[in-house]
Motif scaffolding. Structure first.
Motif, mmCIF file in Angstrom:
data_model
loop_
_atom_site.group_PDB
_atom_site.id
_atom_site.type_symbol
_atom_site.label_atom_id
_atom_site.label_comp_id
_atom_site.label_asym_id
_atom_site.label_seq_id
_atom_site.Cartn_x
_atom_site.Cartn_y
_atom_site.Cartn_z
ATOM 1 N N GLU A 37 0.941 -1.273 -0.007
ATOM 2 C CA GLU A 37 0.019 -0.014 -0.061
ATOM 3 C C GLU A 37 0.881 1.328 -0.019
ATOM 4 N N ALA A 38 1.964 1.251 0.823
ATOM 5 C CA ALA A 38 2.919 2.246 0.954
ATOM 6 C C ALA A 38 3.575 2.698 -0.642
ATOM 7 N N THR A 39 3.826 1.469 -1.239
ATOM 8 C CA THR A 39 4.534 1.700 -2.731
ATOM 9 C C THR A 39 3.492 2.419 -3.561
ATOM 10 N N GLN A 40 2.081 1.983 -3.330
ATOM 11 C CA GLN A 40 1.388 2.471 -4.466
ATOM 12 C C GLN A 40 1.014 4.096 -4.009
ATOM 13 N N LEU A 41 1.149 4.471 -2.695
ATOM 14 C CA LEU A 41 0.985 5.780 -2.441
ATOM 15 C C LEU A 41 2.385 6.652 -2.862
ATOM 16 N N ILE A 42 3.532 6.143 -2.767
ATOM 17 C CA ILE A 42 4.881 6.748 -3.174
ATOM 18 C C ILE A 42 4.604 6.879 -4.484
ATOM 19 N N ARG A 43 4.140 5.897 -5.466
ATOM 20 C CA ARG A 43 4.345 6.464 -6.865
ATOM 21 C C ARG A 43 3.406 7.401 -7.131
ATOM 22 N N GLN A 44 2.327 7.666 -6.333
ATOM 23 C CA GLN A 44 1.192 8.541 -6.687
ATOM 24 C C GLN A 44 2.236 10.000 -6.081
ATOM 25 N N THR A 45 2.731 10.155 -4.871
ATOM 26 C CA THR A 45 3.234 11.548 -4.572
ATOM 27 C C THR A 45 4.426 10.920 -3.533
ATOM 28 N N MET A 46 5.683 11.488 -3.910
ATOM 29 C CA MET A 46 6.796 11.188 -3.079
ATOM 30 C C MET A 46 6.916 12.082 -1.766
ATOM 31 N N PRO A 47 7.082 11.015 -0.625
ATOM 32 C CA PRO A 47 6.960 11.811 0.607
ATOM 33 C C PRO A 47 8.366 12.605 0.911
ATOM 34 N N ASP A 48 8.412 13.433 1.709
ATOM 35 C CA ASP A 48 9.877 14.059 2.264
ATOM 36 C C ASP A 48 10.437 13.157 3.193
ATOM 37 N N LEU A 49 9.392 12.235 4.021
ATOM 38 C CA LEU A 49 9.983 11.453 4.928
ATOM 39 C C LEU A 49 9.073 10.475 5.099
ATOM 40 N N ILE A 50 9.624 9.012 5.504
ATOM 41 C CA ILE A 50 8.833 7.898 5.807
ATOM 42 C C ILE A 50 9.066 7.418 7.244
ATOM 43 N N ILE A 51 7.877 7.264 7.761
ATOM 44 C CA ILE A 51 7.990 6.795 9.430
ATOM 45 C C ILE A 51 7.662 5.224 9.162
ATOM 46 N N LEU A 52 8.428 4.326 9.446
ATOM 47 C CA LEU A 52 8.031 2.890 9.109
ATOM 48 C C LEU A 52 8.495 2.139 9.954
ATOM 49 N N ASP A 53 7.361 1.165 10.211
ATOM 50 C CA ASP A 53 7.214 0.118 11.444
ATOM 51 C C ASP A 53 8.186 -0.938 11.040
ATOM 52 N N TRP A 54 8.752 -1.515 11.821
ATOM 53 C CA TRP A 54 9.661 -2.638 11.641
ATOM 54 C C TRP A 54 8.548 -4.033 11.330
ATOM 55 N N MET A 55 7.816 -4.275 11.940
ATOM 56 C CA MET A 55 6.707 -5.442 12.132
ATOM 57 C C MET A 55 5.680 -5.086 11.354
ATOM 58 N N LEU A 56 5.637 -5.277 9.965
ATOM 59 C CA LEU A 56 4.334 -5.322 9.000
ATOM 60 C C LEU A 56 3.894 -6.523 8.514
ATOM 61 N N PRO A 57 2.550 -6.818 8.282
ATOM 62 C CA PRO A 57 2.219 -7.833 7.596
ATOM 63 C C PRO A 57 2.588 -7.966 6.292
ATOM 64 N N GLY A 58 3.119 -9.036 5.911
ATOM 65 C CA GLY A 58 3.448 -9.594 4.655
ATOM 66 C C GLY A 58 5.194 -9.135 4.700
ATOM 67 N N LYS A 59 5.299 -8.182 3.951
ATOM 68 C CA LYS A 59 6.789 -7.637 3.858
ATOM 69 C C LYS A 59 7.213 -6.804 5.125
ATOM 70 N N SER A 60 8.361 -7.091 5.920
ATOM 71 C CA SER A 60 8.803 -6.346 7.015
ATOM 72 C C SER A 60 9.365 -5.217 6.628
ATOM 73 N N GLY A 61 9.319 -4.217 7.784
ATOM 74 C CA GLY A 61 9.760 -2.847 7.333
ATOM 75 C C GLY A 61 11.362 -2.903 6.929
ATOM 76 N N VAL A 62 12.045 -3.924 7.644
ATOM 77 C CA VAL A 62 13.402 -3.910 7.115
ATOM 78 C C VAL A 62 13.704 -4.346 5.768
ATOM 79 N N GLN A 63 12.837 -5.044 5.292
ATOM 80 C CA GLN A 63 12.811 -5.635 3.935
ATOM 81 C C GLN A 63 12.484 -4.399 2.845
ATOM 82 N N PHE A 64 11.313 -3.633 3.266
ATOM 83 C CA PHE A 64 10.943 -2.561 2.582
ATOM 84 C C PHE A 64 12.081 -1.601 2.627
ATOM 85 N N ALA A 65 12.607 -1.298 3.525
ATOM 86 C CA ALA A 65 13.514 -0.143 3.875
ATOM 87 C C ALA A 65 14.843 -0.445 2.814
ATOM 88 N N LYS A 66 15.138 -1.648 2.691
ATOM 89 C CA LYS A 66 16.138 -2.105 1.802
ATOM 90 C C LYS A 66 15.356 -1.719 0.281
#
Length: 244
Positions: A37-66
């Protein structure tokens, strides 16, 4: 112009708490509950900063950060990681994945806001007045006031643009992937004391694209329907750059 922050947190109560504090701080807030869901939002509008939780359903925050760091469009967006993990090894892993800062839950909202401000200050350095800007095949030199591009035969030639189109391109290239509304462009390029219609922006965007089309660079200026315009590092191969 308000800075945009994307919260990627699957616990609604925590996401809501963070969002309320950011809104009170005059930030624009987007919220996602998982990485896709975050990926879709980023494609629409680039944020200036991302606050990212480590434990996410599906793909972890660590994997997403990479993944964010590996993507040219999001490689420089600051990331503040939130997690219940407080061991030093976990903090190191979070920072090694690409996070710029790390906070453990439960956290103080005052400290969170202070860290957000610090990260944004650290990453919001405006380009120098004489700093060469590069976007794809294009180069913009504020000192010589020239825009050049590589032609198919690998030679570099000048693209002739008008003074207003030059300032417009310079502003868009200063923040690739960030979407700017017509009102924001009027304020930043024309000045807030100039009273002209927002549709004037469309006219100059069209002129800019016509000039860039000579070097097949017009697709680097994208229209975001219902929002405004942006300069992109990765234009769509099917983009019709002349539409606004």
């Amino acid at each position: 112009m308000s800075q945009r922050i994307l919260i990627v947190e699957d616990e609604p109560s925590i996401s809501e708490l963070i969002a309320i504090n950011l809104l009170h701080g005059a930030y624009v807030v987007d919220r996602a509950f998982q990485a896709d869901e975050a990926t879709q939002l980023i494609r629409q509008t680039m944020p200036d900063l991302i606050i990212l939780d480590w434990m996410l359903p599906g793909k972890s925050g660590v994997q997403f950060a990479k993944e964010l760091r590996a993507n040219e469009a999001t490689a420089m967006v600051p990331i503040l990681m939130l997690t219940a993990k407080s061991e030093e090894a976990d903090k190191v892993l979070g920072l090694d994945s690409g996070a710029d800062d790390y906070m453990t839950k439960p956290f103080s909202t005052k400290e969170l806001m202070a860290r957000v401000k610090a990260l944004l200050r650290r990453h919001s350095r405006a380009p120098s007045q004489d700093e060469l800007m590069v976007l794809g095949a294009m180069r913009l030199d504020p000192v010589t006031h020239r825009v050049t591009a590589e032609w198919p035969n690998a030679t570099r030639r000048e693209i002739v643009v008008g003074p207003t189109e030059f300032r417009l391109l310079q502003f868009l290239m200063s923040a690739p992937e960030r979407v700017h509304s017509r009102a924001q462009l009027l304020d930043q390029v024309w000045g807030n004391e100039v009273f002209i219609e927002e549709r004037t922006v469309d006219v100059h965007i069209r002129r800019l694209r016509v000039a860039l089309a000579v070097a097949k660079c017009d697709a680097y200026i994208e229209t975001v329907r219902g929002v405004g315009y942006r300069a992109t590092r990765t234009p769509s191969p099917n983009a019709d750059g002349d539409k606004s």
